[in-house]
Design a protein around this motif. Structure first.
Motif, PDB file in Angstrom:
ATOM      1  N   ARG A  71       0.838  -1.210   0.000  1.00 44.54           N
ATOM      2  CA  ARG A  71       0.000   0.000   0.000  1.00 44.54           C
ATOM      3  C   ARG A  71       0.871   1.257   0.000  1.00 44.54           C
ATOM      4  NH1 ARG A  71      -5.115  -0.439   0.295  1.00 44.54           N
ATOM      5  NH2 ARG A  71      -6.063  -2.426   0.759  1.00 44.54           N
ATOM      6  N   THR A  98      -4.793   2.266  -9.234  1.00 45.16           N
ATOM      7  CA  THR A  98      -5.403   2.554  -7.934  1.00 45.16           C
ATOM      8  C   THR A  98      -4.642   1.779  -6.865  1.00 45.16           C
ATOM      9  OG1 THR A  98      -6.938   0.687  -8.001  1.00 45.16           O
ATOM     10  CG2 THR A  98      -7.697   2.771  -8.999  1.00 45.16           C
ATOM     11  N   GLU A 100      -5.950  -0.155  -4.606  1.00 45.47           N
ATOM     12  CA  GLU A 100      -6.512  -1.507  -4.544  1.00 45.47           C
ATOM     13  C   GLU A 100      -5.991  -2.364  -5.692  1.00 45.47           C
ATOM     14  OE1 GLU A 100      -8.336   1.337  -4.352  1.00 45.47           O
ATOM     15  OE2 GLU A 100      -8.584   1.252  -2.172  1.00 45.47           O
TER      16      GLU A 100
END
Length: 127
Positions: A71, A98, A100
């Motif tokens: 992340r 993104t 995700e």
């Protein structure tokens, strides 16, 4: 310290272009990884990139939570820039636009660790 290795499926014959992309890589702003709440979740200690024919592998030495590391990497300008520059050279698209998508791609690209040995892990016996 654990290592993680992720693969990229690339078009062969572009070694010079790929080496240039990674050679101009901008380091992450901070090696300190924070979780979504802002708490310390790890550290990125080192990275290395290896290339042969149609396979590129990025190795990451880290501490802490690997998903938090992914992340953290997903929002770093240098990582985002590299991912964008790699797109024309990929044989299999990577959804990394993104956080995700980046984390899912990271997990899917992760090589299974079968052994890790480090001299740092070996404490000499007292004489």
């Amino acid at each position: 310290m654990p290592f993680a290795a992720i693969t990229y499926d690339i078009k062969p014959g572009h070694e010079a272009e790929l080496a240039e992309i990674f050679g101009n890589f901008r380091r992450v702003r901070s090696s300190q990884v924070r979780d979504e709440a802002g708490a310390a979740a790890g550290t990125i200690l080192a990275t290395a990139v290896f290339l042969r024919d149609d396979t590129l592998v990025r190795v990451i030495e880290y501490t802490g939570d690997l998903e938090a590391v992914a992340r953290h990497m997903a929002v770093q300008p240098g990582v985002r820039e590299v991912e964008a520059k790699l797109k024309p050279y990929l044989t299999r698209p990577r959804d990394t636009d993104t956080v995700e998508g980046f984390v899912a791609t990271f997990k899917r690209s992760l090589l299974r660790t079968v052994a890790q040995i480090s001299a740092r892990d070996n404490t000499p016996n007292a004489a």
